[in-house]
Enzyme design. Sequence first.
Site, PDB file in Angstrom:
ATOM      1  N   TYR A 120       0.820  -1.217   0.000  1.00  0.00           N
ATOM      2  CA  TYR A 120       0.000   0.000   0.000  1.00  0.00           C
ATOM      3  C   TYR A 120       0.856   1.269   0.000  1.00  0.00           C
ATOM      4  CZ  TYR A 120      -4.110  -2.919   1.057  1.00  0.00           C
ATOM      5  OH  TYR A 120      -5.126  -3.853   1.016  1.00  0.00           O
ATOM      6  N   LYS A 167       4.931 -14.276   4.375  1.00  0.00           N
ATOM      7  CA  LYS A 167       5.084 -15.197   3.251  1.00  0.00           C
ATOM      8  C   LYS A 167       6.550 -15.109   2.795  1.00  0.00           C
ATOM      9  CE  LYS A 167       3.107 -17.778  -0.012  1.00  0.00           C
ATOM     10  NZ  LYS A 167       2.286 -18.977   0.087  1.00  0.00           N
ATOM     11  N   ASP A 199      -1.042 -17.854   3.794  1.00  0.00           N
ATOM     12  CA  ASP A 199      -2.086 -18.664   3.162  1.00  0.00           C
ATOM     13  C   ASP A 199      -2.540 -19.783   4.112  1.00  0.00           C
ATOM     14  OD1 ASP A 199       0.466 -19.692   2.856  1.00  0.00           O
ATOM     15  OD2 ASP A 199       0.248 -20.239   0.743  1.00  0.00           O
ATOM     16  N   ASP A 223      -5.065  -6.558   6.309  1.00  0.00           N
ATOM     17  CA  ASP A 223      -6.319  -6.051   5.770  1.00  0.00           C
ATOM     18  C   ASP A 223      -7.237  -7.218   5.406  1.00  0.00           C
ATOM     19  OD1 ASP A 223      -8.252  -4.452   4.693  1.00  0.00           O
ATOM     20  OD2 ASP A 223      -7.061  -3.713   3.017  1.00  0.00           O
ATOM     21  N   ASP A 227     -10.582  -9.014   7.678  1.00  0.00           N
ATOM     22  CA  ASP A 227     -11.934  -9.087   7.110  1.00  0.00           C
ATOM     23  C   ASP A 227     -12.436 -10.529   7.096  1.00  0.00           C
ATOM     24  OD1 ASP A 227     -11.708  -6.330   6.537  1.00  0.00           O
ATOM     25  OD2 ASP A 227     -12.919  -6.563   4.723  1.00  0.00           O
TER      26      ASP A 227
HETATM   27 MG    MG Z   1     -10.158  -3.423   4.332  1.00  0.00          MG
END
Ligand code: MG
Length: 326
Positions: A120, A167, A199, A223, A227
């Site tokens: 990001y 990872k 993963d 992120d 969720d």
């Molecule tokens: Mg989000």
Amino acid sequence: MTHEIAVIPGDGIGQEVTPAAVAVLEALEIDFEFVEADAGDAVKEETGEALPQETYDLAASADATLFGAAGDTAADVILPLREAVDSFVNVRPAKAYPGVDAVRPETDLVFLRENTEGVYSGLEDRLTQDVSTLTRVVTESASERLAEFACEYVSGDDHDGFSIVHKANVMRETDGLFRDTVKGVADENGVETDQVLMDAFATRVCLDPEQFDVVVCPNLAGDVLSDLAAGLVGGLGLLPSANIGPDRALFEPVHGTAPDIAGEGVANPAATIISAAMLLEYLGYDEESDRVHAAVEATLEDGPRTPDLGGDASTGDVTDAIIDRL
Ligand code: MG
Ligand code: NAI
């Protein structure tokens, strides 16, 4: 000492759940000075700017900020607001509450998500018609800051260290640096860690969330995986978050403006009220924070409940019930 609290309701149900959380804070009769400011789609329509300079400056100077949600302009609002408080970690608890229908009722996790870099960083390019690229930035300094926060976070009685999600088997340099730095800081502080590939974490948390407690992750992984955990505990109306910086912090529900129910007065205020409880703890009002958590939990268990949780109560009914139980 008076604390200045910036209140930025934003758009949609942000206009409904943010005042609900402020009402709960006001009911505690703490010496807070609330200062309200605009951000989001509506103010952009009016002024051309989704985040007016005065709102940015307020968040950058207030002791803490309570934010609701912004609509299409969300990225133009929340990324600069996180930067205004110099937030290096996003704290995202995902906990299933008694009385709420959850896929995995035993879930009780906290994600500590790196909040400044990774994929990001905004370093994207379109090189040719065929090729686009993204530069993933991981620094030792940001990983260290996150790890120091994580060590302090788990230093109470309730936690046995933390899990490092990464990872590094594929992204050897970037996630290798992240993993080694976080592990190094934990070792220096005598904090136990285990490591999970991101993963594999996704599968393991779905099958058996109880094996995890505090989870430290790079930005994108935090992120997505938080969720995913929201799905395990019964939905977005319940998930709070805290963006912590060195001197100030910003608290917000994980959900957005919910245009499908905005204006109807039926939004679940719990996520924002739990975010306000995190704000109280951040400012040192531990007892008041516990009272808010307890009142929210009792209300989720015994009602009234908003329609997202199968009830027919309004935002106001739920807020009043929480205030009565304080
Ligand atoms: Mg989000
Ligand atoms: P959303 O979180 O607004 O809504 C997703 C679903 O969850 C909807 O069905 C909604 O009704 C329900 N929901 C969310 N919060 C609820 C609550 N407190 N009580 C009851 N039901 C609730 O996500 P969506 O629909 O993807 O995005 C809508 C808008 O919100 C978009 O414009 C998006 O950009 C913005 N958004 C803003 C965020 C922010 O400001 N931090 C975060 C996520 C989305």
